[in-house]
Design an enzyme around this catalytic site. Structure first.
Site, PDB file in Angstrom:
ATOM      1  N   GLU A 167      -6.989   4.624   7.905  1.00  0.00           N
ATOM      2  CA  GLU A 167      -6.872   6.216   7.736  1.00  0.00           C
ATOM      3  C   GLU A 167      -8.085   6.721   7.032  1.00  0.00           C
ATOM      4  OE1 GLU A 167      -3.169   5.623   5.551  1.00  0.00           O
ATOM      5  OE2 GLU A 167      -2.139   4.860   7.477  1.00  0.00           O
ATOM      6  N   HIS A 212      -9.803   0.979   5.180  1.00  0.00           N
ATOM      7  CA  HIS A 212      -8.465   1.189   5.683  1.00  0.00           C
ATOM      8  C   HIS A 212      -8.582   2.336   6.924  1.00  0.00           C
ATOM      9  CE1 HIS A 212      -4.301   2.553   6.626  1.00  0.00           C
ATOM     10  NE2 HIS A 212      -3.833   1.459   5.954  1.00  0.00           N
ATOM     11  N   ASN A 229       0.852  -1.214   0.008  1.00  0.00           N
ATOM     12  CA  ASN A 229      -0.134   0.097  -0.023  1.00  0.00           C
ATOM     13  C   ASN A 229       0.935   1.105  -0.035  1.00  0.00           C
ATOM     14  OD1 ASN A 229      -1.742   2.062   0.495  1.00  0.00           O
ATOM     15  ND2 ASN A 229      -2.215   1.156   2.659  1.00  0.00           N
ATOM     16  N   SER A 238       3.490  -2.056  10.277  1.00  0.00           N
ATOM     17  CA  SER A 238       4.931  -2.088  10.665  1.00  0.00           C
ATOM     18  C   SER A 238       5.351  -3.331  10.194  1.00  0.00           C
ATOM     19  CB  SER A 238       5.061  -1.637  11.988  1.00  0.00           C
ATOM     20  OG  SER A 238       4.677  -0.432  12.166  1.00  0.00           O
ATOM     21  N   LYS A 274       0.051   4.112  -0.197  1.00  0.00           N
ATOM     22  CA  LYS A 274      -0.438   5.507   0.107  1.00  0.00           C
ATOM     23  C   LYS A 274      -0.186   6.534  -0.617  1.00  0.00           C
ATOM     24  CE  LYS A 274      -0.225   3.309   4.668  1.00  0.00           C
ATOM     25  NZ  LYS A 274      -0.388   3.330   6.232  1.00  0.00           N
ATOM     26  N   GLY A 334       2.350   2.227  10.778  1.00  0.00           N
ATOM     27  CA  GLY A 334       3.411   3.414  10.625  1.00  0.00           C
ATOM     28  C   GLY A 334       4.168   3.980  11.778  1.00  0.00           C
TER      29      GLY A 334
HETATM   30  P1  PGA Z   1       2.766   0.434   7.600  1.00  0.00           P
HETATM   31  O1  PGA Z   1       1.261   0.605   6.891  1.00  0.00           O
HETATM   32  O2  PGA Z   1       3.452  -0.991   6.976  1.00  0.00           O
HETATM   33  O3  PGA Z   1       3.464   1.548   7.235  1.00  0.00           O
HETATM   34  O4  PGA Z   1       2.535   0.256   9.148  1.00  0.00           O
HETATM   35  C1  PGA Z   1       0.369  -0.549   6.776  1.00  0.00           C
HETATM   36  C2  PGA Z   1      -0.906   0.003   6.082  1.00  0.00           C
HETATM   37  O5  PGA Z   1      -1.491   1.122   6.687  1.00  0.00           O
HETATM   38  O6  PGA Z   1      -1.311  -0.794   5.488  1.00  0.00           O
END
Ligand code: PGA
Length: 254
Positions: free
Chosen positions: A104, A102, A8, A216, A10, A178
């Site tokens: 977010e 998601h 992803n 992460s 983003k 993140g």
């Molecule tokens: P991250 O994001 O691996 O940067 O923690 C995962 C995600 O939001 O799908």
């Protein structure tokens, strides 16, 4: 079950960075035949989807890297919805997956599970496989309500048209996204087992859906995560922007 590793991106990157990343990934994926053992998907931002589709068509491992998007409209396939991109459009330009719900989007845009369910329905109508994200916040985990939170998200977000083939679940604890914090293996195992049980007992058409872990995930922890029962792959954010990191995660799944 063949694992799925989805990147992803983003809201990151540029045309040049997308091309450089795809070129590097494609070469290694073809050389090492990584697509044989693992399904690999990249989900760039909307403006780079067509570019990615074209680029993948001209690269060595074109069929090994599957194209996905990060969201779609909840309103329909065409019409007066300024700023929206429909599932049908994503399918038209070569996407096969779309990430929906998601945290977010649930957080910044107040997306409800009901809206997510409608997006998944539209994604299925357009022939896409939905990657449905669920997960608890830190406050919910501290209060011990992570199980009921995730179960409620699943029950409200999964529409009747969902099956094991067109729905993938991604369990992503919000506090692990993140942040560099990963859930403990025992907690991942317990949540994935709970999700599998719920699918089998209450949503049996999706009993065999893949359940990804996200939050992460990096080269250093991927192997340990993939060894956990019912972890059928990963949804990777930050580490999917670095070819060596993303490749190591794919290798760990293979
Ligand atoms: P991250 O994001 O691996 O940067 O923690 C995962 C995600 O939001 O799908």
């Amino acid at each position: 079950m063949k694992k799925l590793v989805a990147g992803n991106w983003k809201m990151n990157g540029s045309r040049a960075q997308a091309v450089a990343l795809l070129t590097a990934l494609s070469q290694k994926i073809a050389d090492e035949n990584l697509g044989e053992k693992t399904d690999i998907c990249v989900c760039p931002p909307f403006p780079y989807l067509s570019l990615t589709a074209e680029k993948l068509g001209s690269l060595k491992s074109s069929e090994a890297i599957i194209l996905g998007a990060q969201d779609c409209s909840a309103w329909g396939q065409q019409g007066a919805f300024t700023g929206d991109v429909s599932a049908a459009m994503l399918s038209d330009i070569g996407c096969r997956y779309v990430i929906l719900g998601h945290s977010e989007r649930r957080g910044y845009y107040n997306e409800s599970s009901l809206s997510v369910a409608e997006k998944i329905r539209l994604a299925h109508e357009a022939g896409l496989t939905a990657i449905l994200c669920v997960g608890e916040t830190q406050a919910e985990r501290d209060a011990g309500v992570q199980d009921s939170t995730v179960v409620a998200q699943l029950r409200e977000s999964i529409p009747p048209c969902a099956t094991s083939e067109n729905l993938v679940i991604a369990y992503e604890p919000v506090w692990a996204i993140g942040t560099g914090k990963t859930a403990k293996p025992a907690d991942v195992e317990a949540m994935h087992a709970l999700i599998r049980r719920l699918l089998q007992e209450k949503l049996d058409k999706c009993a065999g859906s893949r359940i990804l872990y996200g939050g992460s995930v990096k080269a250093e922890n991927a192997q340990e995560l993939f060894a956990i029962a019912n972890v059928d792959g990963a949804l990777v954010g930050g580490a999917s922007l670095k070819d060596d990191q993303f490749l190591d995660i794919i290798r760990a799944a293979s």
